[in-house]
Design a protein around this motif. Structure first.
Motif, short mmCIF file in Angstrom:
data_model
loop_
_atom_site.label_atom_id
_atom_site.label_comp_id
_atom_site.label_asym_id
_atom_site.label_seq_id
_atom_site.Cartn_x
_atom_site.Cartn_y
_atom_site.Cartn_z
N ARG A 13 27.75 6.00 23.86
CA ARG A 13 28.84 5.08 23.54
C ARG A 13 29.18 5.11 22.05
NH1 ARG A 13 26.90 -0.13 27.22
NH2 ARG A 13 27.24 0.87 29.27
N ALA A 14 28.18 5.30 21.22
CA ALA A 14 28.44 5.41 19.78
C ALA A 14 29.27 6.66 19.49
CB ALA A 14 27.12 5.45 19.02
N ALA A 15 28.97 7.74 20.20
CA ALA A 15 29.73 8.98 20.02
C ALA A 15 31.18 8.78 20.43
CB ALA A 15 29.10 10.11 20.83
N LEU A 16 31.41 8.06 21.53
CA LEU A 16 32.78 7.79 21.96
C LEU A 16 33.51 6.93 20.93
CD1 LEU A 16 34.95 8.00 24.19
CD2 LEU A 16 34.04 5.86 25.12
N ALA A 17 32.82 5.94 20.40
CA ALA A 17 33.43 5.08 19.39
C ALA A 17 33.84 5.89 18.16
CB ALA A 17 32.46 3.97 18.99
N GLY A 18 33.09 6.94 17.87
CA GLY A 18 33.40 7.78 16.71
C GLY A 18 34.61 8.66 16.90
N VAL A 19 35.07 8.80 18.15
CA VAL A 19 36.23 9.64 18.43
C VAL A 19 37.51 8.99 17.92
CG1 VAL A 19 37.62 10.62 20.27
CG2 VAL A 19 35.14 10.78 20.38
N GLY A 20 37.56 7.66 17.96
CA GLY A 20 38.71 6.93 17.43
C GLY A 20 39.99 7.18 18.18
N ALA A 21 41.03 7.58 17.44
CA ALA A 21 42.38 7.72 18.01
C ALA A 21 42.50 8.88 19.01
CB ALA A 21 43.39 7.91 16.88
N LYS A 22 41.51 9.73 19.07
CA LYS A 22 41.57 10.86 20.00
C LYS A 22 41.28 10.43 21.45
CE LYS A 22 40.24 14.39 16.61
NZ LYS A 22 39.26 15.44 16.26
N VAL A 23 40.85 9.19 21.63
CA VAL A 23 40.58 8.71 22.99
C VAL A 23 41.89 8.45 23.71
CG1 VAL A 23 39.59 6.85 24.38
CG2 VAL A 23 38.38 7.68 22.34
N ASP A 24 42.10 9.14 24.82
CA ASP A 24 43.29 8.93 25.63
C ASP A 24 42.95 9.15 27.10
OD1 ASP A 24 43.05 11.69 25.86
OD2 ASP A 24 44.79 12.14 24.63
N LEU A 25 43.94 8.99 27.97
CA LEU A 25 43.69 9.13 29.40
C LEU A 25 43.26 10.55 29.76
CD1 LEU A 25 43.70 8.00 32.23
CD2 LEU A 25 46.18 8.39 32.35
N THR A 26 43.79 11.54 29.08
CA THR A 26 43.39 12.93 29.36
C THR A 26 41.90 13.12 29.10
OG1 THR A 26 45.57 13.81 28.82
CG2 THR A 26 43.73 15.34 28.70
N LEU A 27 41.40 12.53 28.03
CA LEU A 27 39.96 12.62 27.74
C LEU A 27 39.16 11.97 28.87
CD1 LEU A 27 37.58 13.28 25.87
CD2 LEU A 27 37.98 11.08 24.73
N ALA A 28 39.61 10.81 29.33
CA ALA A 28 38.91 10.14 30.43
C ALA A 28 38.87 11.02 31.67
CB ALA A 28 39.61 8.82 30.74
N GLY A 67 33.72 25.00 28.03
CA GLY A 67 34.36 25.37 26.77
C GLY A 67 35.79 25.80 26.88
N SER A 68 36.15 26.44 27.97
CA SER A 68 37.52 26.96 28.12
C SER A 68 38.45 26.02 28.89
CB SER A 68 37.50 28.32 28.82
OG SER A 68 36.95 28.20 30.12
N SER A 69 37.89 24.96 29.47
CA SER A 69 38.71 24.09 30.32
C SER A 69 38.88 22.67 29.78
CB SER A 69 38.10 24.00 31.73
OG SER A 69 36.78 23.49 31.68
N LEU A 70 37.99 22.26 28.88
CA LEU A 70 38.06 20.90 28.35
C LEU A 70 38.39 20.94 26.86
CD1 LEU A 70 34.98 19.16 30.01
CD2 LEU A 70 37.30 19.45 30.90
N SER A 71 38.85 19.81 26.35
CA SER A 71 39.16 19.70 24.93
C SER A 71 37.87 19.74 24.12
CB SER A 71 39.88 18.38 24.65
OG SER A 71 39.02 17.28 24.88
N ALA A 72 38.00 20.05 22.84
CA ALA A 72 36.84 20.08 21.95
C ALA A 72 36.17 18.71 21.90
CB ALA A 72 37.27 20.52 20.55
N THR A 73 36.97 17.65 21.97
CA THR A 73 36.42 16.30 21.94
C THR A 73 35.56 16.03 23.17
OG1 THR A 73 38.34 15.48 20.71
CG2 THR A 73 36.99 13.84 21.85
N ALA A 74 36.06 16.41 24.34
CA ALA A 74 35.30 16.21 25.57
C ALA A 74 34.01 17.01 25.56
CB ALA A 74 36.15 16.60 26.77
N VAL A 75 34.08 18.26 25.10
CA VAL A 75 32.89 19.10 25.03
C VAL A 75 31.86 18.50 24.07
CG1 VAL A 75 32.00 21.35 24.28
CG2 VAL A 75 34.08 21.23 25.66
N SER A 76 32.32 18.01 22.94
CA SER A 76 31.42 17.40 21.97
C SER A 76 30.72 16.17 22.56
CB SER A 76 32.20 17.00 20.71
OG SER A 76 31.35 16.34 19.79
N LEU A 77 31.46 15.36 23.29
CA LEU A 77 30.86 14.17 23.91
C LEU A 77 29.83 14.58 24.97
CD1 LEU A 77 34.00 11.89 24.31
CD2 LEU A 77 32.02 11.45 22.85
N LEU A 78 30.15 15.60 25.74
CA LEU A 78 29.20 16.08 26.75
C LEU A 78 27.94 16.62 26.10
CD1 LEU A 78 31.62 17.86 29.24
CD2 LEU A 78 30.36 15.74 29.65
#
Length: 265
Positions: A13-28, A67-78
């Motif tokens: 959850r701390a990692a998600l909080a650090g994403v900030g404005a990059k959080v959107d429905l696509t990330l979810a 790596g080739s199907s998700l955003s860099a943000t999603a990969v980082s969270l995973l």
């Protein structure tokens, strides 16, 4: 949930909080999809959930699969999620789902709307045995369940609610629809700094009663309260309120039952 999973949840959850404005429905939606991919592969979920597993190997697996199907943000969270120690595979999947739910909540203009839509969907399904069987059957095809959900909610709910429901029916993890939506709604509320009060009454509350109840409960619990209203004529009058593990029962039916017990004694 074991102590290891609780610590892993906090870190995620701390990692998600650090994403900030990059959080959107696509990330979810990407996080939900990743959770289903992990859950559907014995080899992948075993590798990623192994407490003593090699961190580099886990990171490499995440990169290779996503790596080739998700955003860099999603990969980082995973990568953050799988780098943590989880008490079980189910806890790991719950951790990924938790991030998806919170990302969906954060991307919404109104968490209260999402919460209401989730509960409304749950009530619609549970009130129709055939529909509940079609959505809740363990033998049902996940893709078919998702298509059924799309047919039911298309244009009727927010994109956030649709994405959440579509994911839940595809990866229920042993939970029935009522539990699925209540768990998801509680997470959405928590992300928004709210709590949910399930209020059962014999008849529909008036606007004035609803406002008074919300204000009183919000003052008692120190945060905004969203009401999930249920009707049960058997209560006769009064209300029964459930917030988390707290039960406030002021229904006439309960008072009569207590009185009968006292008289019998």
């Amino acid at each position: 949930m074991g102590s290891a999973s609780r610590e892993a949840t906090v870190a995620s959850r701390a990692a998600l909080a650090g994403v900030g404005a990059k959080v959107d429905l696509t990330l979810a939606e990407q996080l939900f999809a990743a959770g289903r991919t992990i859950g559907g592969s014995l080899q992948l979920r075993t590798l990623l959930a192994e407490p003593a597993g090699d961190a580099a190997a886990k990171k490499a697996a995440i990169a290779a699969v996503f790596g080739s199907s998700l955003s860099a943000t999603a990969v980082s969270l995973l990568e953050t999620v799988t780098a943590s120690r989880w008490s079980s595979v189910d806890d790991l999947l719950a951790g990924v789902e938790d991030l998806g739910l919170r990302a969906a909540a954060q991307s919404s203009n109104s968490s209260a709307v999402v919460i209401g839509e989730l509960f409304a969907f749950g009530q619609t399904v549970t009130s129709n045995p055939e529909l509940e069987l079609a959505i809740g059957s363990k033998l049902g095809d996940p893709a078919s369940k998702a298509a059924l959900v799309d047919a039911l909610v298309a244009g009727k709910v927010s994109g956030q609610s649709a994405a959440i429901i579509r994911h839940l029916v595809q990866q229920p993890r042993g939970r029935r629809i009522g539990r699925l939506v209540s768990d998801a709604a509680a997470t959405v509320a928590d992300q928004a700094g709210q709590v949910i009060a399930t209020v059962t009454s014999a008849a529909t509350l008036s606007a004035a009663q609803r406002t008074k109840l919300q204000k009183g409960l919000s003052a008692r619990y120190g945060k905004p309260v969203t009401l999930n209203e249920l009707i049960d004529p058997a209560l006769v009058g009064g209300v029964r309120i459930a917030i988390g593990d707290d039960i406030i029962d002021g229904s006439i039916a309960t008072k009569l039952a207590e009185l009968r017990l006292q008289l019998a004694g």
